[in-house]
Design a protein around this motif. Structure first.
Motif, PDB file in Angstrom:
ATOM      1  N   GLU A  83       1.550  -7.583  -9.466  1.00  0.00           N
ATOM      2  CA  GLU A  83       0.240  -7.220  -9.398  1.00  0.00           C
ATOM      3  C   GLU A  83      -0.609  -7.740  -8.096  1.00  0.00           C
ATOM      4  O   GLU A  83       0.141  -8.783  -7.352  1.00  0.00           O
ATOM      5  CB  GLU A  83      -0.651  -7.797 -10.588  1.00  0.00           C
ATOM      6  N   ASN A  84      -1.389  -7.215  -7.721  1.00  0.00           N
ATOM      7  CA  ASN A  84      -2.244  -7.906  -6.423  1.00  0.00           C
ATOM      8  C   ASN A  84      -1.626  -8.128  -5.243  1.00  0.00           C
ATOM      9  O   ASN A  84      -1.664  -9.244  -4.594  1.00  0.00           O
ATOM     10  CB  ASN A  84      -2.993  -9.152  -7.315  1.00  0.00           C
ATOM     11  N   GLU A 114       2.980   1.136  -4.888  1.00  0.00           N
ATOM     12  CA  GLU A 114       1.668   0.910  -5.278  1.00  0.00           C
ATOM     13  C   GLU A 114       0.731   0.653  -4.364  1.00  0.00           C
ATOM     14  O   GLU A 114      -0.448   0.688  -4.148  1.00  0.00           O
ATOM     15  CB  GLU A 114       1.197   0.024  -6.544  1.00  0.00           C
TER      16      GLU A 114
END
Length: 271
Positions: A83-84, A114
């Protein structure tokens, strides 16, 4: 009558070949790219610069995909569990033989990430007419950008592919990018290349000048590279700069890099 039948048949064959033109690769060095496969560096940079960088940047570093397509697919799947992440760096040798189709296959895999991904050109990417393929598909061989507190400088260091002509890497260009101009504001710079300066594929006549530019800029604490198909982290020269090499996806590894204004953290990831 026979002549007329021959002309009709020839015409039909011509029409058939014309209508099937997009189905055949007439020459392996032919460059055929769709609009969405062009200028990928600019497109990914535009996407990246729309993001709001935090105090700590989070970057995944991988590379040397060459013909290891299944391993590249697995990298993307594993990377997408994070994530992130701000962006992904591909350390070069996107292809094995510099062919258009190789670049296209790898992009078909990488576009499922992503996050934006940015590349540095590798020595294999310059084989055949790979330089033209890379520049049409991605963009300039040398480029830079600032993101948050850090400037990233991507430089072509594949000296052997230019016959060690004393011009690659471009020391003058690199120097201008690393010395902060009045219109720039960055706390540090990270240099990204494929071939490291201590490697036999790097022009020996430029090694001292290269590492001297990085040192005297007072901005570089970290330089990233690929090419060696192994992990390596260390001080190659007595100047405080850390050189970090990331292994090939074939060995199913990549780097998780965190960067803040006055430092960084390197973590090796296996998948």
């Amino acid at each position: 009558m026979k002549k007329m039948k021959y002309l009709v048949l020839l015409g039909l064959l011509s029409l058939g070949l014309t209508s099937c033109d997009d189905l055949f690769e007439y020459h392996p060095n032919q460059i055929r790219l769709e609009s969405h496969e062009r200028d990928l560096t600019a497109k990914n940079l535009a996407r990246l610069l729309q993001q709001q960088p935090g105090d700590t940047l989070r970057i995944l570093v991988m590379g040397d995909t060459q013909r290891f397509y299944d391993d590249a697919v697995d990298f993307v799947k594993h990377a997408n569990t994070f994530e992130n992440i701000d962006f992904v760096i591909h350390q070069g040798d996107i292809s094995d033989f510099g062919l258009t189709q190789e670049h296209k296959w790898v992009h078909d895999i990488m576009e499922h990430l992503e996050w934006p991904y940015l590349t540095v050109v590798g020595n294999h990417d310059l084989l055949a007419n790979g330089s033209k393929v890379y520049q049409q598909m991605y963009g300039p061989l040398n480029y830079s950008f600032s993101y948050g507190h850090t400037k990233f400088v991507f430089v072509d260091t594949n000296s052997r592919e230019y016959g060690f002509n004393g011009q690659v890497p471009d020391i003058g260009w690199l120097s201008k990018e690393l010395y902060q101009r009045e219109d720039e504001d960055f706390a540090q710079a990270i240099v990204v290349s494929h071939v490291p300066p201590h490697d036999g594929d790097f022009d020996r006549s430029l090694e001292d000048a290269y590492q001297n530019v990085l040192e005297t800029s007072k901005k570089v604490k970290l330089s990233l590279f690929g090419h060696i198909h192994n992990f390596h982290t260390g001080h190659i020269y007595d100047n405080g700069i850390v050189y970090h090499g990331t292994t090939t996806v074939k060995k199913r590894g990549y780097t998780y890099l965190k960067v803040w204004a006055d430092g960084f953290d390197i973590k090796r990831i296996d998948y």
